[in-house]
Motif scaffolding. Structure first.
Motif, PDB file in Angstrom:
ATOM      1  N   PRO A 160       7.010 -40.870 -16.808  1.00 41.13           N
ATOM      2  CA  PRO A 160       5.680 -40.491 -17.156  1.00 41.13           C
ATOM      3  C   PRO A 160       4.794 -42.089 -17.095  1.00 41.13           C
ATOM      4  N   LEU A 161       3.657 -41.775 -17.021  1.00 44.42           N
ATOM      5  CA  LEU A 161       2.568 -42.831 -17.092  1.00 44.42           C
ATOM      6  C   LEU A 161       2.342 -43.665 -18.226  1.00 44.42           C
ATOM      7  N   ALA A 168       5.147 -36.357 -25.372  1.00 47.21           N
ATOM      8  CA  ALA A 168       4.519 -35.199 -25.229  1.00 47.21           C
ATOM      9  C   ALA A 168       5.859 -34.324 -24.591  1.00 47.21           C
ATOM     10  N   LEU A 169       6.463 -34.787 -23.358  1.00 51.11           N
ATOM     11  CA  LEU A 169       7.525 -34.104 -22.552  1.00 51.11           C
ATOM     12  C   LEU A 169       8.682 -33.905 -23.753  1.00 51.11           C
ATOM     13  N   ALA A 191      13.484 -44.798 -18.939  1.00 45.38           N
ATOM     14  CA  ALA A 191      14.411 -45.590 -17.991  1.00 45.38           C
ATOM     15  C   ALA A 191      14.176 -44.826 -16.734  1.00 45.38           C
ATOM     16  N   ALA A 192      13.597 -43.637 -16.511  1.00 47.75           N
ATOM     17  CA  ALA A 192      13.508 -42.983 -15.262  1.00 47.75           C
ATOM     18  C   ALA A 192      12.525 -43.852 -13.990  1.00 47.75           C
ATOM     19  N   ASP A 217       7.118 -30.680 -14.240  1.00 53.29           N
ATOM     20  CA  ASP A 217       6.146 -31.763 -14.869  1.00 53.29           C
ATOM     21  C   ASP A 217       7.312 -33.250 -15.145  1.00 53.29           C
ATOM     22  N   ARG A 218       8.343 -33.138 -14.762  1.00 53.28           N
ATOM     23  CA  ARG A 218       9.221 -34.281 -15.046  1.00 53.28           C
ATOM     24  C   ARG A 218      10.285 -34.539 -13.985  1.00 53.28           C
ATOM     25  N   TYR A 219      10.442 -34.176 -13.079  1.00 59.58           N
ATOM     26  CA  TYR A 219      11.798 -34.324 -12.152  1.00 59.58           C
ATOM     27  C   TYR A 219      11.356 -34.828 -10.743  1.00 59.58           C
TER      28      TYR A 219
END
Length: 226
Positions: A160-161, A168-169, A191-192, A217-219
């Protein structure tokens, strides 16, 4: 913010083996099938699928049940994870006859210290990339394992930014999870990699023809033919 490369703590391995990831696993398999069908790349009987960073075997089991006539090889560097995978395989022996596991790190594979006897028609990983301190290892191993014309599919979280977005995620997707998984999820988001970072990695590895897309929203999905 890198995570440890191996998830070899027994309590951590137990938490992941007992967690219910069925929705995410089913979504991954469904997306993989869609890609393969669109390219007429369904694995043929006797071909090999390699699942890198297979953990307790969730995806390996689904792949073997989906295509019972193929060989599925799950590779992970953490024996604690593979111990759970082997226990589950023993309980499902009739359905998982073509499934094998191997404890090996990616460095051994990229240095060709491990002989797999044949090349893979499909190379896959789920949530492995963000664990690697040298992400190029994944792309080099992918090239080494894949047969000419093989399909590759790697799914991972994307960063995320901000920390606020990561929290939040975490709260959205892991609210009811065990504490170890809640802790690890936030660490994994930090870490992503971003889409642009993965594209840069692929360019460096000579794999810039592979597609990288944002999913939900995350992958991130990385896929294509070698």
């Amino acid at each position: 913010m890198p995570e440890p490369e191996l998830m070899d703590d027994p309590l951590q391995a137990k938490a992941y083996a007992e967690a219910d990831f069925s929705c995410g696993d089913e979504a991954l398999i469904k997306r993989l099938q869609e890609y393969l069908i669109s390219l007429c790349k369904i694995p043929s009987p006797g071909s090999m699928i390699v699942d890198l960073g297979c953990g307790p075997g969730n995806i390996c089991e689904r792949l073997q049940c989906l295509w019972p006539d193929v060989m599925v090889l799950g590779i992970d560097g953490a024996q604690a994870m593979l111990d759970h995978a082997l226990q589950r395989q023993k309980a499902m022996a009739a359905e998982l006859k073509g499934l094998t596991y191997r404890c090996s790190n990616l460095s051994s594979l990229v240095n060709q210290c491990v002989d797999l006897k044949c090349s893979a028609a499909l190379v896959i990983s789920n949530s492995l990339l963000h664990h690697l301190h040298d992400p190029n290892l994944l792309w080099q191993v992918t090239k080494y394992l894949a047969a000419p014309g093989a399909f590759v599919f790697h799914r991972d979280l994307r960063r995320p930014l901000s920390t606020k977005q990561a929290i939040a995620l975490q709260q959205k997707h892991m609210q009811e999870a065990p504490s170890i998984l809640i802790r690890d999820y936030l660490a994994s988001l930090h870490a992503a990699f971003t889409l642009e970072e993965v594209q840069s990695q692929l360019g460096h590895a000579g794999l810039d023809h592979l597609h990288v897309i944002e999913v939900e929203d995350r992958y991130l999905d990385v896929f294509g033919t070698i």
